[in-house]
Design a protein around this motif. Sequence first.
Motif, PDB file in Angstrom:
ATOM      1  N   VAL A 234       0.852  -1.201   0.000  1.00 52.58           N
ATOM      2  CA  VAL A 234       0.000   0.000   0.000  1.00 52.58           C
ATOM      3  C   VAL A 234       0.887   1.250   0.000  1.00 52.58           C
TER       4      VAL A 234
ATOM      5  N   ASN B 248       1.038   4.167  -2.825  1.00 52.50           N
ATOM      6  CA  ASN B 248       0.925   5.585  -2.491  1.00 52.50           C
ATOM      7  C   ASN B 248       2.119   6.371  -3.045  1.00 52.50           C
TER       8      ASN B 248
ATOM      9  N   VAL C  82      -4.587   7.369  -0.951  1.00 52.43           N
ATOM     10  CA  VAL C  82      -5.228   6.188  -0.383  1.00 52.43           C
ATOM     11  C   VAL C  82      -6.098   6.570   0.810  1.00 52.43           C
TER      12      VAL C  82
END
Lengths: 237, 301
Positions: free
Chosen positions: A178, A182, A188
Motif C-alpha cells: 500500500v 501511495n 489512499v
Amino acid sequence: MLLDIKNLHVKYGNVEALHGIDIQVEEGEIVTLLGANGAGKTTTLNAISGLVKASKGEVLFRGEALHKLPAHKVVTRKITQSPEGRRVFGTLTVLENLNLGAFTSKNKERVAKSLEWIYELFPRLAERRGQLAGTLSGGEQQMLAIGRALMSNPKLLLLDEPSLGLAPVLVTQIFRTVRQINQAGVTVMLVEQNARMALKLAHRGYVMEVGKIVMADSAKALLKNPDVLQAYLGGAE
Amino acid sequence: MEQFFQQLTNGLAIGGIYALIALGYTLVYGVLKLINFAHGDLFTIGAFLGLSLLTAFSLTDKLGFVLGVSALLLMVVCLVGLVGILLDQAAYKPLRSSHRLSAVVSALGMSIVFSNAIMLIFGASPEVYPHGILPSQVLHIMGLPFPVKRLLLLVTSLVLMVALYTFIQKTTIGAAIRAAAIDQDAARLMGINVNRVIMLIFFIGPALGGAAGVMVGLYYGQIKWTMGWLYGLKAFTAAILGGIGNIPGAMVGGLLLGVIESLCSAYISMAWKDAITFVVLILILIVRPTGLLGERVAEKI
C-alpha cells in the motif's frame, strides 16, 4: 483538495448510519479511518463510491459532486474501491478479474501498463493469472482485489479492511505494498481494524464512533493519544 | 438400431429447442435470481410473430429458403428481444428492491397477460406455418436416415448456443455479465452499469426464446397460444437439470432432456412423454438440486 466530504448523512431505510461527517483528503496522502464495527467506516467508503446514496450533505472530488453520480460513473472519475471481504469474482480467472478492473478504461496501452505494474507489485497474481479467483488463498484474493482496483489507474484508492482474516506476515506485506502504491502517486483512504498498523502507515487519521467523526489528527498524534490507545490500540505498547 | 437412431436425432433436435429456451431462464436467473415465468410466452410470441412476418412479407418466396429464414429469424430475434426489455422495465424493474417473491408473482401475471394477448390477437384456434418451407429430403449416412430439416434445426440451435457461449466467455461485455451475476455491487465498483447488463440479459434471453418459437413453427408446422406453457416448463426443467444460472448447464440440460423424452416415449410410452419430464425434474431436485453442472467452484470466504 482532492476529496472533500461535507456534512454527509446516509440512511438505510429509516435508520441513519452517518450523522453528518466531514473528511478532507489531500492529494498524495494516506488517510485512515478508524473505529469499531458499525461505526460507519464502510458506509463512508460506499457513499464515496456511490453504492449508497447520501441523504444529506455532499461528497466533492476536485470540486465535482460525486454524490450525484451512480456507482459505475464514480469509477470513471478515477476513484476505485477494494471492498471489504475482497469480493473477487470467484468463477472468473485472475486475469478476467483484473481486466474487469479496467472495464471503463478505453486506452489499451495504459491498461497494459497498469497490468504490468500490478504484476510487479504482486508477482503471485502473474503466476496465477489463468486460475479461477475462487481457488486463490485469502491473501492472494486480497492482492487481487487491490490489483483489480488499480487497473483503471485511479487517483484515489479506497481500501476497506485489507488485513481482514490474513496472517500477520501477509498483513505486513500488504501494508508495504500500500505504501508503494501511495508512493507511485495514488492517494489512499484506508479503513482498518488493525489501528496500530494503519496509523503507522497513514499520514492522518479520523476516528469514527456510531456514525460520527470524534477525532481527527495526524497519525503520529493519534498513535500517542491516550484515548485512542485505550480504545483502539489495546492500551500502551 | 435404426429406430434408436431416429429417436436420438429427434431428441437432440427438440432438445436444442429446449436448450435455447432454457438459456433465457438461466441468464435471467443468473443475474437477478428471478425465474421469469413469462419466458415461455415470449417463445410463443416469437412463433406467432414469425408466422405473421413470414406470410406478410412472403420472405421465403422473395429471398429463397436460406436468406428468407435467416431474415425471419433476425427480425423475430430483435422484436422478441425488445418485448423482453419492455417486460423487464414494466413488470420487474419497479420491484427490484422488493422481496423476490413479488417479482415471481409479477412474472406469473405477465405470463397470463402475454398468453391472453396472443389469443386475442391471433385467435384461440391453432395456426399453421406454410407447408414445405423446410426441405423434406432425407440424407442417408452409413445407412442411417437423416432428415435434412431435423439436421437444420439442430445445427441452427447449436450455432446460436456456440455464439452465445463465445460472447459470454470471450468478450469483455460477457465477463461483465458474469461479474454482475456473481456480485452486483462489486460489478458496480468496476464501473459496470448493472442496469445495462440486466437490459442486455432481457434482450438476449427472450431473443433466443423467440428464435426457438420460429424454429418450432417451421419444424412442426402448428402453433397455438398455449404452447409456451409446456415448452416453458420443459425448458425450465432443462435449466434446473443442467444447474440453473449455469449457461453450459442449460445447453446440456436441454439436449439431455430432449433425448430422455424422445427415448422414453419410444421405448416406454408415448402417452407418458410429458410426465417423464416432470419425473426428471422431481428426481433432479431430490438427488442433485444444484443440477448437473451447478456450483462447480466453491467460493472462499
